[in-house]
Design a protein around this motif. Structure first.
Motif, short mmCIF file in Angstrom:
data_model
loop_
_atom_site.label_atom_id
_atom_site.label_comp_id
_atom_site.label_asym_id
_atom_site.label_seq_id
_atom_site.Cartn_x
_atom_site.Cartn_y
_atom_site.Cartn_z
N ALA A 199 79.77 101.93 49.28
CA ALA A 199 79.07 101.70 50.55
C ALA A 199 77.75 100.98 50.36
N LYS A 200 77.07 101.27 49.24
CA LYS A 200 75.78 100.62 49.00
C LYS A 200 75.97 99.17 48.59
N ALA A 201 77.03 98.89 47.84
CA ALA A 201 77.27 97.52 47.36
C ALA A 201 77.93 96.64 48.42
N LEU A 202 78.87 97.21 49.18
CA LEU A 202 79.64 96.41 50.14
C LEU A 202 79.24 96.62 51.59
N GLY A 203 78.52 97.73 51.85
CA GLY A 203 78.20 98.09 53.22
C GLY A 203 78.96 99.34 53.63
N VAL A 204 78.45 100.04 54.62
CA VAL A 204 79.06 101.29 55.07
C VAL A 204 80.30 100.98 55.91
N PRO A 205 81.44 101.62 55.60
CA PRO A 205 82.67 101.38 56.38
C PRO A 205 82.45 101.68 57.86
N PRO A 206 83.10 100.95 58.75
CA PRO A 206 82.94 101.20 60.19
C PRO A 206 83.61 102.48 60.64
N SER A 207 83.21 102.97 61.81
CA SER A 207 83.87 104.14 62.39
C SER A 207 85.23 103.71 62.94
N CYS A 208 86.14 104.67 63.02
CA CYS A 208 87.48 104.38 63.55
C CYS A 208 87.37 104.02 65.03
N PRO A 209 87.80 102.83 65.43
CA PRO A 209 87.70 102.44 66.85
C PRO A 209 88.71 103.16 67.74
N LEU A 210 89.69 103.82 67.12
CA LEU A 210 90.73 104.49 67.91
C LEU A 210 90.30 105.90 68.31
N CYS A 211 89.92 106.73 67.32
CA CYS A 211 89.51 108.10 67.62
C CYS A 211 88.01 108.24 67.80
N LEU A 250 86.70 94.77 62.62
CA LEU A 250 85.99 95.73 61.77
C LEU A 250 84.91 95.04 60.96
N ALA A 251 83.76 95.68 60.88
CA ALA A 251 82.66 95.12 60.10
C ALA A 251 81.83 96.25 59.51
N ARG A 252 81.54 96.13 58.24
CA ARG A 252 80.69 97.13 57.59
C ARG A 252 79.25 96.98 58.10
N THR A 253 78.50 98.08 58.02
CA THR A 253 77.10 98.08 58.41
C THR A 253 76.22 98.26 57.18
N SER A 254 74.94 97.96 57.35
CA SER A 254 74.01 98.03 56.22
C SER A 254 73.80 99.45 55.74
N TRP A 255 73.66 99.62 54.45
CA TRP A 255 73.38 100.91 53.83
C TRP A 255 71.98 101.36 54.20
N GLN A 256 71.83 102.64 54.59
CA GLN A 256 70.54 103.19 54.93
C GLN A 256 70.02 104.08 53.81
N GLU A 257 68.84 103.76 53.29
CA GLU A 257 68.25 104.55 52.22
C GLU A 257 67.61 105.80 52.80
#
Length: 260
Positions: A199-211, A250-257
């Motif tokens: 998640a820190k290297a690639l970005g945080v995975p997105p939330s499931c848009p379905l549930c 789907l798009a990853r979001t920035s890692w939060q420190e």
């Protein structure tokens, strides 16, 4: 001799703590309970109260459960018929298989495929044995590092760099970092480290848009996302989700420190 009961379920909240590592068990995480079964037939109120306390399940992370007792104890008390364990039939199929392998490991049974032993030059056998021992892993905890990857060489290198930087962090610190980013914080240290590094290297995975309940799970092998499912508080049981669904953007979001 006391009798023992076992229980399996997905944590209904994040309030319970693992009796082994003392860390919180994340909501919806698979947890394993152990309780002492006693005869509560006494008319004495204090005895009944004590019996009730003994019969309350002591919960553990699945990764911590094998550490609570020795293999001899597990061989004596773990049931052979897993269907007799309360909650086993309510687990997802992949978690049932995970529990099956875990309990075999607890008993000291072999849970990995036999490995072919190659001959080594005289004088180097000890070194080869040491290297093989250091890299040998139980099938239960085998990751996908040796399989083909959908990630580029640069992405894999970035993940490994983060893992090296965070290798000295403990479970509590890694869990806090994951919680800050809305990611699951349960599991063994190796699992948490992999999760943080990705998640820190690639970005945080997105939330499931379905549930819209949980973060999607990313496969490094296929490069695709899937929803791990969630525990429904109203229905009081785990629900599967077929997310993210076809055509989802789907798009990853920035890692939060921490502290940000």
């Amino acid at each position: 001799m006391p009798a023992f009961g076992f229980e399996l379920e997905y944590a209904k909240s994040a309030r319970s703590a693992c009796k082994q590592c003392k860390e919180k068990i994340e909501k919806d995480a698979l947890r394993i309970g152990l309780k002492v079964l006693v005869d509560a037939g006494s008319d004495d109120a204090e005895a009944r109260k004590k019996a009730h306390a003994m019969e309350s399940s002591k919960w553990h992370h699945e990764g911590c459960f094998p550490k609570i007792k020795g293999k001899a104890w597990f061989r004596q008390h773990l049931p052979e018929d897993l269907d007799s364990i309360t909650g086993f039939d309510s687990l997802k199929e992949e978690d049932q298989e995970k529990v099956r392998l875990l309990l075999k490991s607890c008993r000291g049974e072999e849970v990995e495929q036999p490995e072919k032993v190659e001959e080594t030059p005289k004088g180097s056998k000890r070194k080869a044995d040491a290297e093989q021992k250091s890299t040998k892993k139980s099938k239960f905890f085998t990751n996908q590092e040796n399989e083909s990857s959908a990630l580029s060489a640069a992405e894999q290198k970035s993940i490994e760099t983060v893992k090296v930087e965070l290798a000295k962090k403990n479970v509590a610190a890694l869990g806090a970092m994951l919680a800050k980013n809305g990611l699951p914080k349960s599991g063994r240290k190796e699992e948490l480290l992999d999760r943080v590094a990705e998640a820190k290297a690639l970005g945080v995975p997105p939330s499931c848009p379905l549930c819209e309940k949980v973060k999607l799970r990313f496969s490094k092998v296929t490069g695709s996302y899937s929803c791990p499912g969630f525990f429904d508080d109203e229905a009081k049981h785990f629900k599967k989700c077929k997310g993210p669904g076809d055509g989802a953007q789907l798009a990853r979001t920035s890692w939060q420190e921490l502290g940000a």
